[in-house]
Design a protein around this motif. Structure first.
Motif, PDB file in Angstrom:
ATOM      1  N   CYS A  36       0.956  -1.024  -0.046  1.00  0.00           N
ATOM      2  CA  CYS A  36       0.028   0.048   0.052  1.00  0.00           C
ATOM      3  C   CYS A  36       0.980   1.308  -0.155  1.00  0.00           C
ATOM      4  O   CYS A  36       0.791   2.213  -0.610  1.00  0.00           O
ATOM      5  N   THR A  37       1.979   1.263   0.862  1.00  0.00           N
ATOM      6  CA  THR A  37       2.756   2.514   0.807  1.00  0.00           C
ATOM      7  C   THR A  37       3.510   2.701  -0.537  1.00  0.00           C
ATOM      8  O   THR A  37       3.483   3.885  -1.098  1.00  0.00           O
ATOM      9  N   ALA A  40       0.783   4.207  -3.076  1.00  0.00           N
ATOM     10  CA  ALA A  40       0.303   5.571  -2.710  1.00  0.00           C
ATOM     11  C   ALA A  40       1.340   6.452  -3.154  1.00  0.00           C
ATOM     12  O   ALA A  40       1.341   7.417  -3.972  1.00  0.00           O
ATOM     13  N   ARG A  44       1.240   9.097  -6.360  1.00  0.00           N
ATOM     14  CA  ARG A  44       1.404  10.587  -6.319  1.00  0.00           C
ATOM     15  C   ARG A  44       2.371  11.013  -7.111  1.00  0.00           C
ATOM     16  O   ARG A  44       2.673  12.199  -7.334  1.00  0.00           O
ATOM     17  N   THR A  62      -3.459   8.565   0.859  1.00  0.00           N
ATOM     18  CA  THR A  62      -2.180   8.205   1.563  1.00  0.00           C
ATOM     19  C   THR A  62      -2.452   6.841   1.881  1.00  0.00           C
ATOM     20  O   THR A  62      -3.481   6.174   1.599  1.00  0.00           O
ATOM     21  N   THR A  63      -1.408   5.996   2.168  1.00  0.00           N
ATOM     22  CA  THR A  63      -1.300   4.444   2.347  1.00  0.00           C
ATOM     23  C   THR A  63      -2.542   3.871   3.045  1.00  0.00           C
ATOM     24  O   THR A  63      -3.142   3.046   2.687  1.00  0.00           O
ATOM     25  N   TYR A  66      -5.876   3.043   1.126  1.00  0.00           N
ATOM     26  CA  TYR A  66      -5.754   1.615   0.262  1.00  0.00           C
ATOM     27  C   TYR A  66      -5.707   0.382   1.094  1.00  0.00           C
ATOM     28  O   TYR A  66      -6.278  -0.503   0.883  1.00  0.00           O
TER      29      TYR A  66
END
Length: 218
Positions: A36-37, A40, A44, A62-63, A66
């Motif tokens: 997820c990080t 994101a 971006r 952000t993370t 998600y």
């Protein structure tokens, strides 16, 4: 097609459409993101025009957003939508036999302490390598038993099913033929009894390919 998935979030948690978030997750994974990080961060880094094309009307989240989506989303619903999408891209053509392979694979990196790795049974399109359908294998079910459930979710007319000897089962073969398809199952030396049984049907005197001698010839 993603927009057809019902939004399971509360009204206060809908700053972004569910379809846009799912599209971002899918595109992120296809671009190499593995969490997820990373999804994101990848999104971006894209241009705002790309955000808008996915359905975002403001800066992507952000993370945590998600992660929350993936934790609550029923994977069977998403897989059904993706399967319909794949079938539209790879339709069966009248008069043309389209081959698909059935195979099971254990996912790398999914072994958990005191648990088992995730094992998936998949139907793969020969021509493109695309996944037509898949399901997670229960630890108590054999591949050939789960195969019936997977095959019943597919349109088999005009398709040729290929697989290894574990799928050489009367129930599977009969279902494929009755559904308008064909099958080609590989049996090798690691299953000597099954191989011997099949080979014996093609020996002289037993096979319908070899005619019995006429009385005159005898």
């Amino acid at each position: 097609m993603l927009a057809a998935i019902p939004d399971f979030r509360g009204r206060q948690g809908r700053s972004h459409s569910l379809a846009a978030l799912l599209a971002a997750i899918i595109c992120g994974l296809l671009s190499g993101a593995r969490g997820c990080t990373e999804i994101a961060q990848w999104l971006r880094e894209q241009e705002p025009d790309f955000w808008h094309s996915l359905g975002f009307k403001r800066r992507p989240p952000t993370t945590n957003c998600y992660r929350n989506i993936l934790l609550k989303l029923d994977p069977r619903i998403l897989e059904t939508v993706l399967q319909r999408w794949a079938e539209q891209l790879m339709p069966a053509v009248p008069g043309e036999v389209r081959a698909m392979a059935i195979d099971g694979k254990t996912l790398r990196g999914t072994l958990q302490p005191h648990g088992q790795s995730i094992h998936l049974l998949s139907l793969l399109d020969h021509a493109t390598g695309g996944v037509l359908g898949q399901l997670r294998m229960p630890s108590t079910t054999n591949e050939h038993k789960a195969a019936m459930k997977l095959l019943k979710s597919m349109t088999l007319e005009g398709r040729l099913l290929t697989g290894d000897a574990i799928f050489c089962q009367k129930e599977i073969c009969k279902y494929v033929v009755n559904a308008g398809g064909d099958y080609l199952i590989s049996v090798k030396d690691n299953q000597p009894e099954l191989k011997e049984t099949l080979e014996s049907d093609f020996r002289s005197g037993r096979s319908p390919l070899h005619r019995a001698p006429s009385p005159a010839a005898a």
